[in-house]
Write a protein that holds these residues in place. Structure first.
Motif, PDB file in Angstrom:
ATOM      1  N   GLY A  95       5.302  20.254  -6.456  1.00 63.51           N
ATOM      2  CA  GLY A  95       5.988  19.102  -5.886  1.00 63.51           C
ATOM      3  C   GLY A  95       6.516  18.245  -7.017  1.00 63.51           C
ATOM      4  O   GLY A  95       6.098  18.398  -8.163  1.00 63.51           O
ATOM      5  N   TYR A  96       7.420  17.350  -6.675  1.00 64.27           N
ATOM      6  CA  TYR A  96       7.970  16.464  -7.696  1.00 64.27           C
ATOM      7  C   TYR A  96       6.942  15.403  -8.059  1.00 64.27           C
ATOM      8  O   TYR A  96       5.942  15.213  -7.351  1.00 64.27           O
ATOM      9  CB  TYR A  96       9.259  15.808  -7.204  1.00 64.27           C
ATOM     10  N   SER A  97       7.235  14.706  -9.118  1.00 65.91           N
ATOM     11  CA  SER A  97       6.348  13.641  -9.560  1.00 65.91           C
ATOM     12  C   SER A  97       6.196  12.584  -8.457  1.00 65.91           C
ATOM     13  O   SER A  97       7.171  12.194  -7.833  1.00 65.91           O
ATOM     14  CB  SER A  97       6.941  13.026 -10.819  1.00 65.91           C
ATOM     15  N   GLY A  98       4.972  12.190  -8.200  1.00 66.77           N
ATOM     16  CA  GLY A  98       4.725  11.181  -7.168  1.00 66.77           C
ATOM     17  C   GLY A  98       4.505  11.747  -5.780  1.00 66.77           C
ATOM     18  O   GLY A  98       4.305  11.010  -4.824  1.00 66.77           O
ATOM     19  N   GLY A 138       2.018  13.340  -4.754  1.00 64.46           N
ATOM     20  CA  GLY A 138       0.619  13.203  -4.334  1.00 64.46           C
ATOM     21  C   GLY A 138      -0.248  14.367  -4.776  1.00 64.46           C
ATOM     22  O   GLY A 138      -1.391  14.488  -4.347  1.00 64.46           O
ATOM     23  N   LYS A 139       0.283  15.213  -5.654  1.00 68.50           N
ATOM     24  CA  LYS A 139      -0.448  16.407  -6.091  1.00 68.50           C
ATOM     25  C   LYS A 139      -1.739  16.059  -6.817  1.00 68.50           C
ATOM     26  O   LYS A 139      -2.798  16.598  -6.517  1.00 68.50           O
ATOM     27  CB  LYS A 139       0.425  17.265  -7.022  1.00 68.50           C
ATOM     28  N   SER A 140      -1.629  15.137  -7.789  1.00 67.17           N
ATOM     29  CA  SER A 140      -2.832  14.784  -8.556  1.00 67.17           C
ATOM     30  C   SER A 140      -3.880  14.164  -7.650  1.00 67.17           C
ATOM     31  O   SER A 140      -5.062  14.488  -7.738  1.00 67.17           O
ATOM     32  CB  SER A 140      -2.487  13.800  -9.674  1.00 67.17           C
ATOM     33  N   THR A 141      -3.424  13.297  -6.757  1.00 65.55           N
ATOM     34  CA  THR A 141      -4.362  12.676  -5.823  1.00 65.55           C
ATOM     35  C   THR A 141      -5.057  13.759  -5.008  1.00 65.55           C
ATOM     36  O   THR A 141      -6.270  13.719  -4.804  1.00 65.55           O
ATOM     37  CB  THR A 141      -3.607  11.711  -4.892  1.00 65.55           C
ATOM     38  N   LEU A 142      -4.289  14.754  -4.587  1.00 61.75           N
ATOM     39  CA  LEU A 142      -4.861  15.826  -3.775  1.00 61.75           C
ATOM     40  C   LEU A 142      -5.927  16.600  -4.536  1.00 61.75           C
ATOM     41  O   LEU A 142      -7.039  16.803  -4.045  1.00 61.75           O
ATOM     42  CB  LEU A 142      -3.748  16.784  -3.315  1.00 61.75           C
ATOM     43  N   SER A 171       0.822  -1.197   0.000  1.00 59.97           N
ATOM     44  CA  SER A 171       0.000   0.000   0.000  1.00 59.97           C
ATOM     45  C   SER A 171       0.863   1.258   0.000  1.00 59.97           C
ATOM     46  O   SER A 171       1.947   1.323   0.584  1.00 59.97           O
ATOM     47  CB  SER A 171      -0.982  -0.051   1.164  1.00 59.97           C
ATOM     48  N   ILE A 172       0.363   2.267  -0.714  1.00 63.92           N
ATOM     49  CA  ILE A 172       1.063   3.542  -0.826  1.00 63.92           C
ATOM     50  C   ILE A 172       0.252   4.598  -0.109  1.00 63.92           C
ATOM     51  O   ILE A 172      -0.938   4.759  -0.369  1.00 63.92           O
ATOM     52  CB  ILE A 172       1.199   3.958  -2.304  1.00 63.92           C
ATOM     53  N   HIS A 173       0.907   5.285   0.799  1.00 61.69           N
ATOM     54  CA  HIS A 173       0.224   6.354   1.517  1.00 61.69           C
ATOM     55  C   HIS A 173       0.390   7.638   0.710  1.00 61.69           C
ATOM     56  O   HIS A 173       1.342   8.375   0.875  1.00 61.69           O
ATOM     57  CB  HIS A 173       0.842   6.496   2.907  1.00 61.69           C
ATOM     58  N   ALA A 174      -0.532   7.890  -0.221  1.00 58.69           N
ATOM     59  CA  ALA A 174      -0.359   8.989  -1.175  1.00 58.69           C
ATOM     60  C   ALA A 174      -0.585  10.362  -0.549  1.00 58.69           C
ATOM     61  O   ALA A 174       0.044  11.337  -0.934  1.00 58.69           O
ATOM     62  CB  ALA A 174      -1.283   8.797  -2.371  1.00 58.69           C
ATOM     63  N   LEU A 175      -1.506  10.441   0.414  1.00 58.87           N
ATOM     64  CA  LEU A 175      -1.742  11.705   1.118  1.00 58.87           C
ATOM     65  C   LEU A 175      -1.767  11.441   2.614  1.00 58.87           C
ATOM     66  O   LEU A 175      -2.444  10.520   3.073  1.00 58.87           O
ATOM     67  CB  LEU A 175      -3.083  12.327   0.702  1.00 58.87           C
TER      68      LEU A 175
HETATM   69  N1  LIG Z   1      -5.023   4.877  -8.663  1.00 60.67           N
HETATM   70  C1  LIG Z   1      -3.856   4.646  -8.036  1.00 60.67           C
HETATM   71  N2  LIG Z   1      -3.523   3.388  -7.635  1.00 60.67           N
HETATM   72  C2  LIG Z   1      -2.371   3.156  -6.995  1.00 60.67           C
HETATM   73  N3  LIG Z   1      -1.452   4.086  -6.707  1.00 60.67           N
HETATM   74  C3  LIG Z   1      -1.712   5.352  -7.070  1.00 60.67           C
HETATM   75  C4  LIG Z   1      -2.923   5.700  -7.764  1.00 60.67           C
HETATM   76  N4  LIG Z   1      -2.908   7.028  -8.009  1.00 60.67           N
HETATM   77  C5  LIG Z   1      -1.749   7.493  -7.498  1.00 60.67           C
HETATM   78  N5  LIG Z   1      -1.027   6.494  -6.935  1.00 60.67           N
HETATM   79  C6  LIG Z   1       0.269   6.642  -6.250  1.00 60.67           C
HETATM   80  O1  LIG Z   1       0.170   7.688  -5.334  1.00 60.67           O
HETATM   81  C7  LIG Z   1       1.344   8.474  -5.345  1.00 60.67           C
HETATM   82  C8  LIG Z   1       1.006   9.910  -5.664  1.00 60.67           C
HETATM   83  O2  LIG Z   1       0.590   9.992  -7.010  1.00 60.67           O
HETATM   84  P1  LIG Z   1       0.095  11.332  -7.694  1.00 60.67           P
HETATM   85  O3  LIG Z   1      -0.929  11.961  -6.832  1.00 60.67           O
HETATM   86  O4  LIG Z   1      -0.290  11.014  -9.082  1.00 60.67           O
HETATM   87  O5  LIG Z   1       1.421  12.201  -7.674  1.00 60.67           O
HETATM   88  P2  LIG Z   1       1.811  13.502  -8.505  1.00 60.67           P
HETATM   89  O6  LIG Z   1       0.588  13.995  -9.215  1.00 60.67           O
HETATM   90  O7  LIG Z   1       2.328  14.443  -7.489  1.00 60.67           O
HETATM   91  O8  LIG Z   1       2.864  13.081  -9.464  1.00 60.67           O
HETATM   92  C9  LIG Z   1       2.280   7.821  -6.328  1.00 60.67           C
HETATM   93  O9  LIG Z   1       3.156   7.004  -5.627  1.00 60.67           O
HETATM   94  C10 LIG Z   1       1.369   7.015  -7.200  1.00 60.67           C
HETATM   95  O10 LIG Z   1       2.033   5.895  -7.710  1.00 60.67           O
END
Ligand SMILES: Nc1ncnc2c1ncn2[C@@H]1O[C@H](COP(=O)(O)OP(=O)(O)O)[C@@H](O)[C@H]1O
Ligand SMILES: [Mg+2]
Lengths: 224, 346
Positions: free
Chosen positions: B38-41, B43-47, B17-21
């Protein structure tokens, strides 16, 4: 030569015409039902795929296995295997009516697969953009998912239709009629080779025509 | 306007599991342009996807105008979403639809009348400057034009907020500038609040009022853009600021110069304040300033410049000169040898 052609047509014209119509009937009706069943199944396969909108691993796997099982049975065996089912659905297991049920059972899962792969081509981002605009899921399915893959859908349906024509040729075995039946009955069983050649040529023209029409339509619908 | 309160989100992937936020809180004020970098990964898009619940947060609240969106029924959520515009890095237009249809279809599907739809499409295509492209398909447009269509599509719903997920990241520098100008215009003229995420500092620099820096699913620094530029605290923030000011001075040269004086970096606001102060310094004190490197970044409201100079002279004089510069509101920092080969100012 001309006299010969006239003589042939005199003798076989009606049969050929009727068989062609029967083929069109069988294929047309089965195709319509197969699309009605196959397209929604394809949509379900895409939506319930783990990680997608309605991700449901159990449902997806059951549906997936079900489709695979039907698709592993050759049509000629399916035809006889589901006779009781056919009878239950349409009340008879012979004639055009009796043939349509096995044709649909054979083609619908095939179409479901073809639709699945067509729909999977749609960019997930566009679906999300619509979700983000507060559009209802059923609208997204129709106006985005299906619309965006319409070119691939047409190509898939062309392939399915051609497969259907092939399968319908075997339908003669249960008295379904059609071009395949004609070729088999007269050409093979009675050694009227001319009839066989002509039906084969008609089938070739049909398949060629369908494929190029499908290709052309798909190209016109594609805008990228 | 938008308040994210204690948002956490984990994904369970193939590799665990990845703790994205991790407990992220932000608040965006009405009418401002808020940037998350922030750098890639990170969590910006998730946010940003949590804001309109494209991603459902595990915990936390997304409060918009006092309403917690996470508590809404699906129907109410759709209603709320239609008032939150969103644009993406990949534009996400229908390939099979013309520019007109791309904007009109979603309006039609949200129940707008045909006439109203037509009026809105025309209005917003004009705002994004693409009136003459009604009948073009996306494949016939450039990246910048596609993003304009996507912006028009978002604006046509007349949202209060626009979310932008790396909207300029796929565009070349000139097109990026043009799209950023458009976003500024939208913000100023239509009063639309913008929350954007990016990995490019120049986006923040050009249009953002406030900025948050994200790393590993956390907000590590937050503040007014000007403050983040002048006084970045976190190493990552400093790195981002430095992408705009890359003063590369070879270590060998630094060593040489440090023997005859002092190498310092000067930061100042406004085009005028740096060099005149420097000119005064050489008049008032017994030092000889020599400019090694300099650059100016145009922030949204004012310009921010950095000069790296060598002050030649006696130690005491240099100290007095630096004190004078500080008095002139110039920020002074010593330049030291860096672990990397080329010196970057921090
Ligand atoms: N749908 C998903 N399933 C699994 N992991 C995800 C998913 N979306 C994002 N992640 C993970 O969450 C983390 C943050 O991703 P993301 O928000 O896309 O970052 P950013 O937009 O800053 O590049 C990354 O490690 C990514 O691999
Ligand atoms: Mg991202």
């Amino acid at each position: 030569m001309r006299a010969k052609i006239n003589e042939f047509l005199e003798l076989w014209g009606t049969d050929l015409w009727e068989s062609t119509i029967q083929t069109f009937q069988m294929v047309g009706i089965s195709l319509a039902f197969s699309i009605l069943i196959g397209l929604p199944l394809g949509v379900l396969l895409v939506l319930t795929r783990p990680g997608k909108a309605l991700g449901n691993k159990f449902f997806y796997q059951v549906l997936n296995a079900f489709i695979n099982i039907i698709r592993s049975v050759p049509f000629i065996i399916l035809l006889f295997f589901i006779l009781p089912f056919t009878k239950m659905i349409v009340g008879t297991s012979i004639g055009v009516k009796g043939v349509i049920v096995p044709l649909v059972v054979y083609t619908a899962p095939y179409i479901a697969r073809l639709m699945e792969s067509a729909l999977l081509e749609v960019d997930r981002g566009v679906l999300e953009a619509y979700e983000a605009m507060g559009i209802k899921t059923r609208h997204i399915i129709w106006h985005v998912l299906i619309r965006e893959s319409r070119s691939s859908i047409i190509l898939g349906l062309t392939i399915a239709t051609i497969g259907l024509i092939g399968a319908s040729a075997m339908a003669g075995l249960v008295g379904g009629g059609g071009l395949g039946d004609l070729a088999y009955r007269y050409g093979h069983l009675r050694y009227e080779v001319d009839v066989m050649y002509i039906t084969v040529i008609l089938l070739i023209i049909l398949v060629q025509g369908l494929q190029s029409a499908g290709n052309r339509l798909a190209a016109r619908l594609k805008k990228d | 306007m938008i308040e994210l309160k204690g948002i956490s989100k984990s994904f369970t992937g193939k590799k665990g599991s990845i703790h994205a936020l991790k407990n992220v809180s932000l608040s965006v004020k009405k009418g401002e342009i808020y940037g998350v970098i922030g750098y890639s990964g990170a969590g910006k898009s998730t946010l940003i996807r949590c804001v309109n619940l494209l991603e459902k947060p595990d915990t936390g609240a997304v409060v918009m105008n006092g309403v917690d969106l996470t508590k809404l029924s699906p129907g109410k959520l759709r209603e709320a979403r239609s008032k939150i515009g969103m644009i993406f890095q990949g534009f996400n237009l229908l390939k099979t639809a013309t520019v007109y249809e791309n904007i009109a279809l979603p309006l039609k599907l949200t129940g707008l009348s045909k006439q109203e739809t037509a009026e809105r499409v025309t209005k917003y295509l004009k705002i994004v400057g693409l009136e003459e492209k009604h009948h073009a398909y996306p494949s016939e447009l450039s990246g910048g034009q596609k993003q304009r269509v996507a912006i028009a599509r978002a604006l046509a719903h007349e949202p209060e907020v626009l979310l932008s997920d790396e909207a300029t990241s796929a565009l070349d520098p000139d097109t990026t500038e043009a799209i950023l100008d458009l976003l500024l215009k939208i913000n100023r003229e239509l009063g639309i609040t913008i929350l954007l995420i990016t990995h490019e500092m120049n986006v923040i620099q050009r249009i953002c009022d406030r900025v948050a820096v994200m790393e590993n699913g956390e907000v590590i620094e937050e503040g007014i853009t000007k403050d983040i530029f002048t006084a970045p605290k976190h190493t990552t923030t400093k790195k981002f600021v430095n992408t705009l000011f890359s003063h590369q001075i070879p270590d060998q040269m630094l060593t040489e110069l440090n023997k005859t004086g002092h190498v310092v970096s000067l930061s100042f606001f406004g085009k005028a304040s740096g060099e005149p102060a420097l000119a005064l310094v050489s008049k008032k004190f017994d030092v000889y300033p020599n400019i090694l490197s300099g650059s100016i970044a145009q922030l949204k409201e004012e310009s921010f410049g950095q000069l790296v100079i060598h002050l030649k002279g006696e130690f005491a004089e240099i100290e007095k000169a630096l004190a004078f510069l500080r008095q002139q509101q110039v920020q002074v920092e010593g330049v030291v040898l860096d672990e990397s080969k080329n010196k970057r100012i921090s």
